[in-house]
Motif scaffolding. Structure first.
Motif, PDB file in Angstrom:
ATOM      1  N   HIS A  70     -15.036  -3.453  -3.594  1.00 44.88           N
ATOM      2  CA  HIS A  70     -14.354  -2.486  -2.721  1.00 44.88           C
ATOM      3  C   HIS A  70     -14.486  -2.859  -1.253  1.00 44.88           C
ATOM      4  CE1 HIS A  70     -13.969   1.113  -5.726  1.00 44.88           C
ATOM      5  NE2 HIS A  70     -13.150   0.115  -5.980  1.00 44.88           N
ATOM      6  N   GLY A  71     -14.745  -4.123  -1.014  1.00 43.06           N
ATOM      7  CA  GLY A  71     -14.750  -4.602   0.357  1.00 43.06           C
ATOM      8  C   GLY A  71     -16.126  -4.633   0.989  1.00 43.06           C
ATOM      9  N   ASP A  72     -16.132  -5.165   2.207  1.00 46.41           N
ATOM     10  CA  ASP A  72     -17.378  -5.326   2.954  1.00 46.41           C
ATOM     11  C   ASP A  72     -17.198  -4.735   4.355  1.00 46.41           C
ATOM     12  OD1 ASP A  72     -20.082  -6.965   2.919  1.00 46.41           O
ATOM     13  OD2 ASP A  72     -19.144  -7.319   4.868  1.00 46.41           O
ATOM     14  N   LEU A  73     -18.290  -4.192   4.900  1.00 46.81           N
ATOM     15  CA  LEU A  73     -18.204  -3.534   6.212  1.00 46.81           C
ATOM     16  C   LEU A  73     -17.924  -4.506   7.340  1.00 46.81           C
ATOM     17  CD1 LEU A  73     -21.125  -0.953   5.867  1.00 46.81           C
ATOM     18  CD2 LEU A  73     -18.664  -0.509   5.745  1.00 46.81           C
ATOM     19  N   THR A  74     -18.003  -5.800   7.074  1.00 45.41           N
ATOM     20  CA  THR A  74     -17.675  -6.784   8.101  1.00 45.41           C
ATOM     21  C   THR A  74     -16.181  -7.077   8.156  1.00 45.41           C
ATOM     22  OG1 THR A  74     -18.031  -8.637   6.571  1.00 45.41           O
ATOM     23  CG2 THR A  74     -19.935  -7.874   7.841  1.00 45.41           C
ATOM     24  N   SER A  75     -15.403  -6.499   7.245  1.00 43.25           N
ATOM     25  CA  SER A  75     -13.963  -6.771   7.197  1.00 43.25           C
ATOM     26  C   SER A  75     -13.211  -5.476   6.901  1.00 43.25           C
ATOM     27  CB  SER A  75     -13.663  -7.824   6.118  1.00 43.25           C
ATOM     28  OG  SER A  75     -12.281  -7.958   5.914  1.00 43.25           O
ATOM     29  N   ASP A  76     -12.655  -4.863   7.920  1.00 47.95           N
ATOM     30  CA  ASP A  76     -11.933  -3.603   7.745  1.00 47.95           C
ATOM     31  C   ASP A  76     -10.805  -3.699   6.710  1.00 47.95           C
ATOM     32  OD1 ASP A  76     -13.623  -2.601   9.594  1.00 47.95           O
ATOM     33  OD2 ASP A  76     -12.112  -2.113  11.109  1.00 47.95           O
ATOM     34  N   PRO A  77      -9.991  -4.763   6.723  1.00 46.44           N
ATOM     35  CA  PRO A  77      -8.881  -4.809   5.750  1.00 46.44           C
ATOM     36  C   PRO A  77      -9.346  -4.855   4.294  1.00 46.44           C
ATOM     37  CG  PRO A  77      -8.517  -6.368   7.545  1.00 46.44           C
ATOM     38  CD  PRO A  77      -9.919  -5.892   7.674  1.00 46.44           C
ATOM     39  N   SER A  78     -10.592  -5.274   4.061  1.00 43.62           N
ATOM     40  CA  SER A  78     -11.052  -5.404   2.679  1.00 43.62           C
ATOM     41  C   SER A  78     -11.519  -4.078   2.084  1.00 43.62           C
ATOM     42  CB  SER A  78     -12.213  -6.408   2.602  1.00 43.62           C
ATOM     43  OG  SER A  78     -13.392  -5.867   3.202  1.00 43.62           O
ATOM     44  N   LEU A  79     -11.756  -3.072   2.932  1.00 44.51           N
ATOM     45  CA  LEU A  79     -12.398  -1.840   2.470  1.00 44.51           C
ATOM     46  C   LEU A  79     -11.464  -0.972   1.624  1.00 44.51           C
ATOM     47  CD1 LEU A  79     -14.356  -0.838   5.702  1.00 44.51           C
ATOM     48  CD2 LEU A  79     -15.273  -1.845   3.605  1.00 44.51           C
ATOM     49  N   VAL A  80     -12.028  -0.407   0.579  1.00 44.21           N
ATOM     50  CA  VAL A  80     -11.337   0.579  -0.253  1.00 44.21           C
ATOM     51  C   VAL A  80     -12.115   1.876  -0.115  1.00 44.21           C
ATOM     52  CG1 VAL A  80     -10.535   1.181  -2.556  1.00 44.21           C
ATOM     53  CG2 VAL A  80     -10.578  -1.218  -1.849  1.00 44.21           C
ATOM     54  N   LEU A  81     -11.654   2.714   0.849  1.00 43.40           N
ATOM     55  CA  LEU A  81     -12.384   3.932   1.192  1.00 43.40           C
ATOM     56  C   LEU A  81     -11.623   5.202   0.846  1.00 43.40           C
ATOM     57  CD1 LEU A  81     -13.786   3.114   4.773  1.00 43.40           C
ATOM     58  CD2 LEU A  81     -15.166   3.729   2.798  1.00 43.40           C
ATOM     59  N   THR A  82     -10.330   5.147   1.015  1.00 41.99           N
ATOM     60  CA  THR A  82      -9.536   6.366   0.967  1.00 41.99           C
ATOM     61  C   THR A  82      -8.670   6.437  -0.286  1.00 41.99           C
ATOM     62  OG1 THR A  82      -7.620   5.415   2.080  1.00 41.99           O
ATOM     63  CG2 THR A  82      -9.401   6.206   3.482  1.00 41.99           C
ATOM     64  N   GLU A  83      -8.025   7.581  -0.461  1.00 43.59           N
ATOM     65  CA  GLU A  83      -7.183   7.791  -1.625  1.00 43.59           C
ATOM     66  C   GLU A  83      -6.042   6.783  -1.675  1.00 43.59           C
ATOM     67  OE1 GLU A  83      -5.372  11.721  -3.706  1.00 43.59           O
ATOM     68  OE2 GLU A  83      -4.627  11.289  -1.681  1.00 43.59           O
ATOM     69  N   SER A  84      -5.366   6.582  -0.553  1.00 44.92           N
ATOM     70  CA  SER A  84      -4.231   5.662  -0.550  1.00 44.92           C
ATOM     71  C   SER A  84      -4.671   4.226  -0.815  1.00 44.92           C
ATOM     72  CB  SER A  84      -3.480   5.746   0.791  1.00 44.92           C
ATOM     73  OG  SER A  84      -4.358   5.471   1.875  1.00 44.92           O
ATOM     74  N   GLN A  85      -5.816   3.823  -0.226  1.00 47.88           N
ATOM     75  CA  GLN A  85      -6.325   2.467  -0.467  1.00 47.88           C
ATOM     76  C   GLN A  85      -6.711   2.284  -1.934  1.00 47.88           C
ATOM     77  OE1 GLN A  85      -9.493   2.671   2.371  1.00 47.88           O
ATOM     78  NE2 GLN A  85      -8.308   1.712   4.016  1.00 47.88           N
ATOM     79  N   TYR A  86      -7.317   3.326  -2.497  1.00 48.66           N
ATOM     80  CA  TYR A  86      -7.761   3.246  -3.878  1.00 48.66           C
ATOM     81  C   TYR A  86      -6.569   3.140  -4.828  1.00 48.66           C
ATOM     82  CZ  TYR A  86     -10.536   4.134  -8.040  1.00 48.66           C
ATOM     83  OH  TYR A  86     -11.145   4.023  -9.261  1.00 48.66           O
ATOM     84  N   TYR A  87      -5.543   3.947  -4.586  1.00 48.16           N
ATOM     85  CA  TYR A  87      -4.378   3.920  -5.464  1.00 48.16           C
ATOM     86  C   TYR A  87      -3.635   2.592  -5.375  1.00 48.16           C
ATOM     87  CZ  TYR A  87      -4.949   8.860  -6.526  1.00 48.16           C
ATOM     88  OH  TYR A  87      -5.437  10.056  -6.974  1.00 48.16           O
ATOM     89  N   ARG A  88      -3.623   1.983  -4.186  1.00 46.68           N
ATOM     90  CA  ARG A  88      -2.995   0.666  -4.079  1.00 46.68           C
ATOM     91  C   ARG A  88      -3.740  -0.365  -4.933  1.00 46.68           C
ATOM     92  NH1 ARG A  88      -1.755   2.200   1.320  1.00 46.68           N
ATOM     93  NH2 ARG A  88      -3.736   1.409   2.095  1.00 46.68           N
ATOM     94  N   ARG A  89      -5.062  -0.206  -5.019  1.00 46.07           N
ATOM     95  CA  ARG A  89      -5.856  -1.131  -5.830  1.00 46.07           C
ATOM     96  C   ARG A  89      -5.629  -0.931  -7.323  1.00 46.07           C
ATOM     97  NH1 ARG A  89     -10.278  -3.991  -4.061  1.00 46.07           N
ATOM     98  NH2 ARG A  89     -10.296  -4.697  -6.234  1.00 46.07           N
ATOM     99  N   LEU A  90      -5.109   0.248  -7.698  1.00 39.12           N
ATOM    100  CA  LEU A  90      -4.907   0.520  -9.116  1.00 39.12           C
ATOM    101  C   LEU A  90      -3.793  -0.333  -9.710  1.00 39.12           C
ATOM    102  CD1 LEU A  90      -5.342   4.393  -9.458  1.00 39.12           C
ATOM    103  CD2 LEU A  90      -6.930   2.571 -10.049  1.00 39.12           C
ATOM    104  N   ASN A  91      -3.059  -1.029  -8.843  1.00 39.79           N
ATOM    105  CA  ASN A  91      -2.052  -1.944  -9.375  1.00 39.79           C
ATOM    106  C   ASN A  91      -2.701  -3.137 -10.079  1.00 39.79           C
ATOM    107  OD1 ASN A  91       0.154  -0.457  -8.410  1.00 39.79           O
ATOM    108  ND2 ASN A  91      -0.023  -1.412  -6.376  1.00 39.79           N
TER     109      ASN A  91
END
Length: 506
Positions: free
Chosen positions: A162-183
């Motif tokens: 779900h990403g690393d705190l050193t890279s903002d684009p890699s993080l999966v924190l929110t509902e929208s980010q999580y649902y995009r990962r469900l693909n």
């Protein structure tokens, strides 16, 4: 931590041990592992976000209530209030992770001891990476497609799913980010799918309520419907409390559960100990004497030190020479620098003397001969039967030990031991008497802080030995403790050699 676990209530599946030995298990680490070292849970992190990023009149509790307690929607709300910028959320989360060493807590070192070449985690912290650094081991963190492309596969990969705190684009924190990962079409998902072929997954630090694992697992299985089931060995979920309904559901999906507290009666403050004990027991079965795929022994862990410290010290355990597996492992496992003082601190006036504790003390003594408590422990060991294990150790600096002070009671034990052996062995000789005699030689010379009276007592006993066994003391003085067994064997018991008239030759 005041809590303790006196026995292991769980059973480790033999198949899981075998899969680890074959290098076919991928540990998948969840927030429960981080919570064991005192890091905040996801709920705690969201509450901290609510307090620091407060917008409008709504409190965090009100936001939770209005979102139906959905953590992803709560995070999405804070993300939107920050103008869809993940930076402020990431900064606040990072500030909640204390600067602590994972070596101080049970679990992380033994996770490394399992020898897995890939470790997956949904955690944002760097406790796993820090463990590798503090143990002096190389690793490759993978949180972005670039990390994945640059990995040569020749070092342990720590995949931040779900990403690393050193890279903002890699993080999966929110509902929208999580649902995009469900693909499940990102490079990280494709890697996990490839890594899963022929491998088992051991989930630890998750609970049955974690939507993360349930969705990840079922989607992956759906994607791999065409894969031969023989290429998908059983996977495992390590949990604390039993849940027969969920256990059946997971079993149907190919995941067996390892329940650390089958009775469900363990107190919450013992959960970290249970997890640490499980990983320690598993690592010992998998990696003792060497980590699979390497020529190196495992590392000493906090759990090993805790259990060595709590090893039974009562009279009955001494009488029956209680088995000391932790002490024995302390003598052969690699000792991290951060554990040196703790390991040396195990040897005090209260430490139970056993064959294994002496072996551990000798092993540590090779590296830390200047440590006085360790030397005193070895001195106390000399007057016991199991202390004879020291006679063959050429690593002992006897001159150094001779400068240390042996308590009068301990010297009296040497005198009593010699008298006992002489009375019992009037017609013969053995290595126990020779070993005690070697101590008398040092005492008669004024070593071990011997008084003039003690020196005289030692000299008298040595003379008695020399009268019965001519040249024995001279040989021992000239040849040293390493020759005790050989010298003793040269004195054949008199009753075993009879003269022509049936009497002993001497």
């Amino acid at each position: 931590m005041s809590a303790s676990v006196t026995h292991m209530p769980f059973a480790i599946p033999d198949e899981l041990v075998g899969l680890f030995r074959e290098g076919r298990v991928i540990p998948f680490i969840g927030a429960g592992m981080s919570a064991n070292v005192g890091y905040p849970s996801w709920d705690d992190l969201l509450e901290c976000l609510g307090e620091s990023l407060k917008r409008g009149d709504l409190t965090h509790d009100e936001i939770v209530e209005l979102t139906g307690g959905d953590r992803l929607r709560v995070a999405e709300y804070y993300f939107l209030t920050e103008g869809k910028q993940v930076g402020p959320l990431r900064k606040e989360i990072h500030g909640q992770f204390k600067d602590i060493s994972p070596l101080e807590f049970g679990g992380y070192v033994d996770l490394v001891n399992l020898g897995s070449q890939r470790i997956y985690t949904t955690n944002f912290d760097d406790l796993i990476e820090r463990t590798y650094r503090e143990l002096g081991l190389s690793y490759v963190p993978i949180a972005t497609p670039r990390d994945l492309a640059l990995s040569a596969g020749d070092q342990t990969e720590i995949i931040k799913y779900h990403g690393d705190l050193t890279s903002d684009p890699s993080l999966v924190l929110t509902e929208s980010q999580y649902y995009r990962r469900l693909n499940f079409d990102s490079p990280m998902d494709l890697k996990f799918r490839a890594d899963l072929l022929g491998k088992s997954v051991m989930f630890i630090g998750y609970s049955f309520s974690d939507i993360n694992i349930r969705i990840i697992w079922f989607r992956l299985l759906d994607m791999m419907r065409g894969v031969d089931q023989n290429d998908l060995p059983t996977s495992y979920m390590v949990i604390v409390k039993p849940n027969p309904v969920e256990e059946l559901l997971y079993r149907d999906a190919g995941i067996e559960t390892v329940v650390l507290d089958p009775t469900g009666r363990a107190e919450p403050d013992t959960y970290p100990i249970l997890v640490g004990d499980f990983l320690y027991e598993l690592a010992c079965r998998v990696s003792d004497p060497k980590i699979p795929g390497s020529d190196s022994p495992p590392f000493v862990s906090q759990t090993l030190l805790r259990r060595a410290e709590s090893s039974p010290r009562d009279r009955m355990s001494r009488l029956f020479r209680h088995h000391d597996p932790e002490m024995l492992r302390l003598s052969s496992f690699r000792l991290p620098e951060g554990y040196i003082q703790k390991a040396l601190g195990l040897f005090t006036s209260e430490t139970r003397i056993s064959e294994h504790s002496i072996i551990a003390a000798v092993s540590l003594y090779r590296s830390y001969p200047e440590h006085e408590e360790l030397g005193r422990f070895l001195l106390r060991s000399l007057v016991t039967r199991v202390g004879m294990a020291l006679q063959d150790s050429l690593d002992i600096d006897w001159d150094f030990l001779g400068e240390m002070h042996l308590e009068p009671d301990d010297k009296d034990k040497v005198f009593a031991k010699v008298r006992e052996e002489l009375n019992f062995h009037e017609s013969g000789f053995d290595s126990e008497l020779f070993f005690a005699a070697s101590l008398l030689i040092d005492i008669s010379a004024g070593k071990f802080g011997a008084s003039s009276e003690e020196q005289e007592n030692a000299s008298q006993l040595l003379q008695r030995i020399d009268d019965l066994y001519p040249d024995a003391i001279e040989q021992l003085s000239s040849r040293g403790r390493g020759a005790i067994a050989e010298i003793a064997d040269s004195y054949v018991p008199a009753e075993d050699i009879e003269g022509e008239d049936g009497e002993a030759p001497f």
